[in-house]
Scaffold this active site. Structure first.
Site, short mmCIF file in Angstrom:
data_model
loop_
_atom_site.label_atom_id
_atom_site.label_comp_id
_atom_site.label_asym_id
_atom_site.label_seq_id
_atom_site.Cartn_x
_atom_site.Cartn_y
_atom_site.Cartn_z
N GLU A 197 0.82 -1.21 0.00
CA GLU A 197 0.00 0.00 0.00
C GLU A 197 0.86 1.27 0.00
O GLU A 197 0.40 2.34 0.40
CB GLU A 197 -0.93 0.02 1.22
CG GLU A 197 -1.84 -1.18 1.34
CD GLU A 197 -2.93 -1.21 0.26
OE1 GLU A 197 -2.93 -0.33 -0.63
OE2 GLU A 197 -3.77 -2.11 0.31
N HIS A 225 -3.34 1.88 8.75
CA HIS A 225 -4.32 1.14 7.93
C HIS A 225 -4.50 -0.23 8.59
O HIS A 225 -3.54 -1.00 8.71
CB HIS A 225 -3.83 0.98 6.50
CG HIS A 225 -4.64 0.01 5.69
ND1 HIS A 225 -6.02 0.04 5.64
CD2 HIS A 225 -4.27 -1.06 4.91
CE1 HIS A 225 -6.46 -0.93 4.86
NE2 HIS A 225 -5.41 -1.61 4.42
N HIS A 238 -12.64 -3.51 2.69
CA HIS A 238 -11.18 -3.58 2.86
C HIS A 238 -10.72 -3.32 4.30
O HIS A 238 -9.95 -4.10 4.84
CB HIS A 238 -10.51 -2.58 1.92
CG HIS A 238 -9.03 -2.76 1.81
ND1 HIS A 238 -8.46 -3.70 0.99
CD2 HIS A 238 -8.01 -2.13 2.43
CE1 HIS A 238 -7.13 -3.64 1.11
NE2 HIS A 238 -6.84 -2.69 1.98
#
Length: 771
Positions: free
Chosen positions: A80, A99, A163
């Site tokens: 990412e 994240h 996600h």
């Protein structure tokens, strides 16, 4: 290993989230911006966070490209990377990103349900609402662009469809806090949805806007620290710092133990405003030139001022609240004896101390012992002494060889007789030996008295009345010179108790503004002319606003053009910049030179004025002064045997050891080390030096002036408070500075002392907000 601090933050964040159950195995990723660089540290791809070490963390640039280093782990960064890079480019206020796939927020990701404004706390830290980021496959540019579009609005938490979540923070702790707050809000929202579908109430719109306004204000403040900053000076971690020890050894090797022999000298002609080449051999001033000067390289003034302006343009950057509490706790627990005696002193001494240098936040420290580079307070705490009594002790505090010789003189004659003593002459002779333009010297009690005498003498000699100083400069506390004090353009703001008539013939010119100085000289022609222009040759407040290299020569030319005397205030620079002082270093001959502090090696009654013989003749006080032109200056204790002998021995010892040059190299080492720390922590602070005069500006309060009155009135107190707090933090870590922004090094500051100080500064900088 480069950028170790940012890597450590990533590891610490992962450990915290693992302990709280927000991370599992290898899921999610965490990153931290590298201060001062377009880089960030990020977790490696598919790696167990519980086993992760600092050297395993990867460095990535803002294009999302991995920047390998010599850590040797060979791990690839998170897939990412592009998403993190896009966020950092879009949001300069963001210094950390989390994240994760935490369960309750992930449930909303599957429902694709944004979270409305449920509480003012949520809006204050996360944003108006927690939005849903459109779905895109993990690790793709599509997902990175989708996230970048959403974060532009200023919110700090987002749910990525199918996600997980992204939480942003102004620092690592805030990013983790925002992530945890999002999970808390997600739980509450899910419970509300499942119990009474369709009846979830939000906070009033007005409250939401107020809370979000506070969030945006914080973000703009932090963003300004990035967008208004200048690129820091890069100092490689492996760069060898300048060495005072090596300089001392090289200087001592050829002539160790041999004092410099006196030389026969002839009068030297004034340089008439031109930068003179250093003379060699036995001509007057030649020995000072041979010994050299403390400044190894004159600072790039344009670059320094650019950095200082950038510092002032940004919001202040001080200690974290918890760190400030720890600093205050140090004073409360470790400095009780100092507090007790200074509290007692307030009953008998105005303000509790007798000199402004002793003021200290939160209260003054009471010193019991001083030796070399260190001070010891009443509680037994030891400090590295970068105050050095405000600058005079170039040899170091309480220097034994001088003390022993002074004691012999005092045993013979006592400290004062009221009659002539040979050391009055010896002091004047040794000053002339190294400062040949000081053809005659009049000893006085202090730098303040010497400035008063110089102004009075200039008026008597020229027959003119007006005096011009550079705004912001400190020339003592006499009525005439408390004008434009410390803050340029403030005129009489600090002149309480001084009649208007006392300052009616004083004018100020803004620092570096030769055009304004010329205009003042022209205006003064209509008022009878200018008697003197008084300058600090390195710039106001010992170079806090450093002057360009050729500034003094141009002032000399203006003085010659308008028939004014040029007065150098060398209270700090005299002997500290070298035995030839600032006049010798710059190659500019003043008409009068004010000395103080160093002229008696730290002993009391430190001051005097000297210069051309024809000008100095007015100080004859009726004994040999010009008829009708002599002035009355002096005092019973001026030129006493104690002070004159101390000054003579101190100057002689400075010449023997070349202390100014050694102290200058210590200043170079300290400054370069500070620049490396500032670079490492990405701070907007500015460090520079003029030899052994070292400046460390953290708030820029000394750069405020009346050309920007609104900014001055709005920010002066906050920036001054920050300077005081940083000074307290330095002291709590064993470093004494002048007002938290200036330091004077001495011959006693060996490489070991400077390196110890840098380690302590490292500890303080680690406590700054956002680091």
């Amino acid at each position: 290993m480069e950028h170790r601090t940012s890597r450590q933050h990533v590891v610490d964040m992962c450990r915290t989230m693992l302990a709280r159950g927000y991370l599992k195995a290898t899921e999610g990723n965490v990153s931290v911006r590298v201060p001062g660089h377009e880089l960030y540290a990020v977790t490696p791809s598919n790696y167990d966070y519980d086993r992760m070490r600092v050297e395993d963390v990867c460095i990535v640039d803002f294009a999302g490209k991995h920047v390998p280093d010599d850590s040797g782990t060979g791990l690839a960064p998170s897939i990412e990377c592009g998403m993190h890079a896009n966020i950092y480019r879009q949001r300069p206020d963001v210094n950390a990103i989390v994240h994760t796939h935490q369960p309750y927020a992930s449930a909303l990701a599957f429902l694709r349900r944004p979270i409305p404004a449920l509480t003012d706390e949520q809006v204050r830290f996360l944003g108006k609402r927690v939005a849903i980021v459109d779905y895109a496959p993990s690790g793709t540019g599509f997902l990175a662009r989708n996230v970048q579009k959403k974060v532009a609005g200023g919110d700090n938490a987002f749910i990525i469809a199918n996600h997980g979540i992204v939480a942003l923070g102004t620092d690592p702790d805030r990013a983790v806090f925002n992530m945890a707050l999002l999970e808390k809000v997600s739980i509450a929202y899910l419970l509300a949805l499942t119990t009474e579908t369709g009846k979830v109430y939000t906070i009033p719109t007005a409250i939401r806007e107020v809370a979000f306004g506070k969030l945006r204000a914080d973000e703009k403040r932090i963003a300004a620290q990035i967008t208004e900053a200048v690129s820091p000076l890069r100092v490689p971690a492996d760069e060898e710092l300048p060495s005072a020890d090596a300089t001392a050894a090289a200087l001592a090797a050829p002539t160790e133990g041999k004092p410099a022999a006196p030389t026969e000298e002839k009068p030297a002609a004034p340089t008439e405003g031109k930068l003179a080449a250093p003379s060699e051999g036995k001509t007057e001033g030649g020995e000072a030139a041979r010994l050299g000067y403390a400044i190894s390289e004159y600072p790039d003034v344009d670059d320094v001022l650019r950095r200082l302006r950038a510092l002032v343009a940004q919001p202040i950057r001080g200690l974290r609240h918890d760190a400030l509490l720890d600093v205050l706790n140090y004073y409360d627990t470790k400095c009780r004896a100092s507090r007790e005696i200074t509290d007692r002193a307030k009953r008998r001494i105005p303000g509790g101390v007798q000199h402004n240098l002793a003021f200290n936040y939160p209260f003054p420290l009471a010193i019991e012992r001083a030796e070399g580079a260190h001070l010891v307070d009443r509680d037994g705490n030891t400090y590295i002494d970068f105050l050095q009594a405000g600058g005079p002790t170039i040899l170091g505090s309480n220097y034994g060889p001088v003390n022993e010789r002074v004691a012999e003189v005092v045993r013979a004659s006592g400290p004062v007789t009221g009659l002539f003593h040979e050391y009055e002459l010896k002091l004047a002779e040794i000053i002339h030996r190294y400062l040949p333009h000081v053809e005659m010297y009049r000893a006085l009690g202090s730098g303040t008295e010497a400035v008063m005498a110089a102004v009075r003498g200039a008026r008597a000699f020229t027959g003119k009345k007006m005096v011009i100083k550079v705004g912001g400069a400190y020339h003592g506390w006499s009525d005439t010179m408390v004008y434009g004090l410390r803050v340029p353009g403030t005129y009489r703001m600090n002149a309480k108790g001084i009649p208007f008539g006392a300052t009616s013939r004083t004018r100020e010119a803004f620092p570096h503004d030769l055009g304004q100085l010329r205009r003042k000289l022209i205006e003064n022609r209509l008022r009878g002319g200018t008697a003197a222009v008084v300058v600090e040759p390195v710039g106001p407040e010992s170079g806090t606003r450093p002057v360009p290299r050729d500034f003094n020569a141009k002032v000399r030319q203006l003085c010659d053009e308008f028939g004014a005397l040029l007065v150098f205030d060398e209270v700090v620079t005299g002997f500290r910049l070298g035995l030839g002082g600032a006049a010798g270093y710059f190659g500019v001959t003043p008409d009068l030179t004010v000395l103080g502090k160093a002229v008696s090696g730290g002993y009391p009654m430190a001051g005097g004025v000297g210069g051309r013989a024809d000008v100095m003749a007015v100080f004859g006080s009726g004994l040999d002064g010009k008829s009708g032109a002599h002035i009355q200056v002096g005092g019973t204790l001026s030129a006493n045997p104690l002070s004159c002998a101390a000054g003579y021995f101190a100057i002689e010892e400075m010449a023997r050891t070349n202390a100014p040059v050694i102290a200058g190299r210590a200043g170079d080492r300290l400054t370069r080390g500070l620049q490396r720390l500032i670079d490492r922590y990405g701070l907007p602070y500015v460090a520079y030096n003029q030899g052994s005069i070292v400046h460390l500006e953290c708030s820029g309060v000394m750069l405020l002036d009346m050309r920007h009155p609104v900014k001055l009135l709005k920010e002066n107190k906050a920036r001054k408070r920050l300077m005081e707090q940083m000074g307290a933090a330095y002291a709590a870590h064993g470093i004494i500075t002048l007002a938290g922004s200036r330091m004077y090094t001495s011959m006693a500051d060996t490489d070991e002392v400077i390196d110890d100080a840098l380690a302590r500064f490292d500890q303080v900088f680690a406590l700054v907000e956002g680091v």
